[in-house]
Write a protein that holds these residues in place. Sequence first.
Motif, PDB file in Angstrom:
ATOM      1  N   SER A 186       3.645   5.913  -5.399  1.00 46.65           N
ATOM      2  CA  SER A 186       3.836   5.928  -6.855  1.00 46.65           C
ATOM      3  C   SER A 186       2.595   6.392  -7.614  1.00 46.65           C
ATOM      4  O   SER A 186       2.706   6.983  -8.680  1.00 46.65           O
ATOM      5  CB  SER A 186       4.249   4.543  -7.355  1.00 46.65           C
ATOM      6  OG  SER A 186       3.259   3.584  -7.080  1.00 46.65           O
ATOM      7  N   ILE A 187       1.407   6.148  -7.058  1.00 37.37           N
ATOM      8  CA  ILE A 187       0.170   6.504  -7.767  1.00 37.37           C
ATOM      9  C   ILE A 187      -0.412   7.819  -7.256  1.00 37.37           C
ATOM     10  O   ILE A 187      -0.888   8.647  -8.023  1.00 37.37           O
ATOM     11  CB  ILE A 187      -0.900   5.388  -7.629  1.00 37.37           C
ATOM     12  CG1 ILE A 187      -0.351   4.031  -8.119  1.00 37.37           C
ATOM     13  CG2 ILE A 187      -2.173   5.764  -8.369  1.00 37.37           C
ATOM     14  CD1 ILE A 187       0.104   3.980  -9.554  1.00 37.37           C
ATOM     15  N   PHE A 188      -0.376   8.020  -5.935  1.00 40.68           N
ATOM     16  CA  PHE A 188      -1.008   9.212  -5.354  1.00 40.68           C
ATOM     17  C   PHE A 188      -0.003  10.314  -5.004  1.00 40.68           C
ATOM     18  O   PHE A 188      -0.381  11.346  -4.463  1.00 40.68           O
ATOM     19  CB  PHE A 188      -1.809   8.830  -4.099  1.00 40.68           C
ATOM     20  CG  PHE A 188      -3.038   8.022  -4.395  1.00 40.68           C
ATOM     21  CD1 PHE A 188      -4.231   8.632  -4.743  1.00 40.68           C
ATOM     22  CD2 PHE A 188      -3.009   6.641  -4.352  1.00 40.68           C
ATOM     23  CE1 PHE A 188      -5.374   7.886  -5.021  1.00 40.68           C
ATOM     24  CE2 PHE A 188      -4.129   5.876  -4.636  1.00 40.68           C
ATOM     25  CZ  PHE A 188      -5.321   6.505  -4.977  1.00 40.68           C
ATOM     26  N   GLY A 189       1.283  10.066  -5.300  1.00 39.74           N
ATOM     27  CA  GLY A 189       2.296  11.098  -5.059  1.00 39.74           C
ATOM     28  C   GLY A 189       2.502  11.433  -3.602  1.00 39.74           C
ATOM     29  O   GLY A 189       2.921  12.531  -3.247  1.00 39.74           O
ATOM     30  N   GLN A 190       2.190  10.486  -2.714  1.00 41.43           N
ATOM     31  CA  GLN A 190       2.390  10.729  -1.284  1.00 41.43           C
ATOM     32  C   GLN A 190       3.847  10.467  -0.903  1.00 41.43           C
ATOM     33  O   GLN A 190       4.648  10.016  -1.714  1.00 41.43           O
ATOM     34  CB  GLN A 190       1.450   9.823  -0.473  1.00 41.43           C
ATOM     35  CG  GLN A 190      -0.025  10.119  -0.706  1.00 41.43           C
ATOM     36  CD  GLN A 190      -0.947   9.221   0.113  1.00 41.43           C
ATOM     37  OE1 GLN A 190      -0.550   8.645   1.121  1.00 41.43           O
ATOM     38  NE2 GLN A 190      -2.186   9.108  -0.321  1.00 41.43           N
ATOM     39  N   ASN A 191       4.172  10.772   0.342  1.00 39.55           N
ATOM     40  CA  ASN A 191       5.490  10.430   0.872  1.00 39.55           C
ATOM     41  C   ASN A 191       5.253   9.572   2.116  1.00 39.55           C
ATOM     42  O   ASN A 191       5.677   9.893   3.212  1.00 39.55           O
ATOM     43  CB  ASN A 191       6.277  11.702   1.207  1.00 39.55           C
ATOM     44  CG  ASN A 191       7.732  11.393   1.517  1.00 39.55           C
ATOM     45  OD1 ASN A 191       8.217  10.293   1.250  1.00 39.55           O
ATOM     46  ND2 ASN A 191       8.431  12.344   2.119  1.00 39.55           N
ATOM     47  N   ALA A 192       4.536   8.464   1.904  1.00 35.94           N
ATOM     48  CA  ALA A 192       4.106   7.613   3.019  1.00 35.94           C
ATOM     49  C   ALA A 192       5.201   6.616   3.397  1.00 35.94           C
ATOM     50  O   ALA A 192       6.062   6.282   2.582  1.00 35.94           O
ATOM     51  CB  ALA A 192       2.842   6.862   2.633  1.00 35.94           C
ATOM     52  N   THR A 193       5.154   6.142   4.640  1.00 35.29           N
ATOM     53  CA  THR A 193       5.996   5.026   5.078  1.00 35.29           C
ATOM     54  C   THR A 193       5.076   4.024   5.792  1.00 35.29           C
ATOM     55  O   THR A 193       3.883   4.287   5.979  1.00 35.29           O
ATOM     56  CB  THR A 193       7.103   5.460   6.065  1.00 35.29           C
ATOM     57  OG1 THR A 193       6.481   5.909   7.278  1.00 35.29           O
ATOM     58  CG2 THR A 193       7.970   6.567   5.487  1.00 35.29           C
TER      59      THR A 193
ATOM     60  N   LEU B  41       0.826  -1.212   0.000  1.00 40.04           N
ATOM     61  CA  LEU B  41       0.000   0.000   0.000  1.00 40.04           C
ATOM     62  C   LEU B  41       0.856   1.255   0.000  1.00 40.04           C
ATOM     63  O   LEU B  41       0.532   2.244  -0.668  1.00 40.04           O
ATOM     64  CB  LEU B  41      -0.916   0.036   1.231  1.00 40.04           C
ATOM     65  CG  LEU B  41      -2.060  -0.972   1.313  1.00 40.04           C
ATOM     66  CD1 LEU B  41      -2.980  -0.600   2.472  1.00 40.04           C
ATOM     67  CD2 LEU B  41      -2.856  -1.045   0.024  1.00 40.04           C
ATOM     68  N   VAL B  42       1.961   1.223   0.749  1.00 34.64           N
ATOM     69  CA  VAL B  42       2.875   2.375   0.798  1.00 34.64           C
ATOM     70  C   VAL B  42       3.424   2.660  -0.605  1.00 34.64           C
ATOM     71  O   VAL B  42       3.475   3.814  -1.052  1.00 34.64           O
ATOM     72  CB  VAL B  42       4.026   2.121   1.800  1.00 34.64           C
ATOM     73  CG1 VAL B  42       5.129   3.160   1.644  1.00 34.64           C
ATOM     74  CG2 VAL B  42       3.495   2.116   3.230  1.00 34.64           C
ATOM     75  N   ILE B  43       3.815   1.599  -1.304  1.00 34.79           N
ATOM     76  CA  ILE B  43       4.366   1.773  -2.656  1.00 34.79           C
ATOM     77  C   ILE B  43       3.295   2.354  -3.591  1.00 34.79           C
ATOM     78  O   ILE B  43       3.574   3.259  -4.385  1.00 34.79           O
ATOM     79  CB  ILE B  43       4.926   0.434  -3.190  1.00 34.79           C
ATOM     80  CG1 ILE B  43       6.145   0.014  -2.353  1.00 34.79           C
ATOM     81  CG2 ILE B  43       5.304   0.543  -4.668  1.00 34.79           C
ATOM     82  CD1 ILE B  43       6.617  -1.416  -2.592  1.00 34.79           C
ATOM     83  N   LEU B  44       2.058   1.865  -3.480  1.00 39.78           N
ATOM     84  CA  LEU B  44       0.966   2.412  -4.299  1.00 39.78           C
ATOM     85  C   LEU B  44       0.677   3.871  -3.938  1.00 39.78           C
ATOM     86  O   LEU B  44       0.483   4.712  -4.826  1.00 39.78           O
ATOM     87  CB  LEU B  44      -0.303   1.576  -4.118  1.00 39.78           C
ATOM     88  CG  LEU B  44      -0.292   0.182  -4.762  1.00 39.78           C
ATOM     89  CD1 LEU B  44      -1.549  -0.589  -4.361  1.00 39.78           C
ATOM     90  CD2 LEU B  44      -0.186   0.274  -6.277  1.00 39.78           C
ATOM     91  N   ALA B  45       0.639   4.158  -2.646  1.00 39.21           N
ATOM     92  CA  ALA B  45       0.353   5.535  -2.201  1.00 39.21           C
ATOM     93  C   ALA B  45       1.378   6.509  -2.767  1.00 39.21           C
ATOM     94  O   ALA B  45       1.036   7.604  -3.234  1.00 39.21           O
ATOM     95  CB  ALA B  45       0.346   5.598  -0.678  1.00 39.21           C
TER      96      ALA B  45
END
Length: 331
Positions: free
Chosen positions: A228-235, A222-226
Amino acid sequence: MRKVRASIIGFGSVGQGVAEVLLKKDDELKSLGIDIDVVAISDSRGSEVNTEGIDLKAAIERKRESGTVAVEDLTGEYVIRNVDHDVVIETTPTDIETGGTGLVNMLAAFENSRDVVTSNKGPLTLKYQELMQAAEESDCKFRFEATVGGAMPIINLIKSTLAGNEIKSIEGILNGTCNYILTRMMEEKASYEQMLAESKELGIAETDPTYDVEGIDAACKLVILANSIFGQNATFQDVEVTGITKITPESLALAYDDGYVIKLIGEVKKDRLRVSPRLVPASHPLAVGGTLNVASVHTDLAGTVTVTGRGAGSIETASAILSDVVSIYRE
């Protein structure tokens, strides 16, 4: 004909799967105008380097007979920095605590102007922005379809086929081990512990299945999708995570009587990252069984697009890696 020199860094089941697929698909790749020579292979005990191209069949046999591909005492990082080649296929084991050797290898590749295709979730979960910036600064291609859905295309589907759509959310089953355990618990009316033991015997679950059953593997995806797709900087810390260890046969039976199944669902929205067991109508596209993965992409123009496929397995993961390599060098 585009001549592509590649290294395979990490020669466990996925790395060997990549070698097998390259052997099998040599003619098809050449028909696409791509001639791939693997000039280096590394595992944890050393490397084989041959600038004329490695005999992949012999390398696979040697790994299976002796436990290593090594003929020289060279690390993967040394190979990446010092052997002249175009693309690093990085398939070392995932480490979500530090990024492990995968992170070191990817950064070394970009420092030496090499493209990277990977199946390794760890570095992307921890240092996504840093890796993307390093790739951009060195003008390198960076592809990682295999990190999320194995053979099930999701990142490339969204970025190419659904280009121009606003992605509102993505939800789905992103861990085949959990899906297998839940499916079998319902079929056999058996306990979590019994079906976990069965999945270990069949090689579906790891000896230490914590990453899978606690929802950690799905959360990393989910972090990778967030990002790469939503332009987030999630961990990983940004994901609400609940695994499947507390689910009982009774709760599955009650759900089934009401027309539902219980599935471990991952959900990505702009404001929410969550992995948790959820009730899914038995007739719903997300209600797939066994080790299958499934993802529903909710868009503004195309409506909901759902894809299903095998989320694990060495050849299936190698399929996604090969697709990424082709996408880079056909361009």
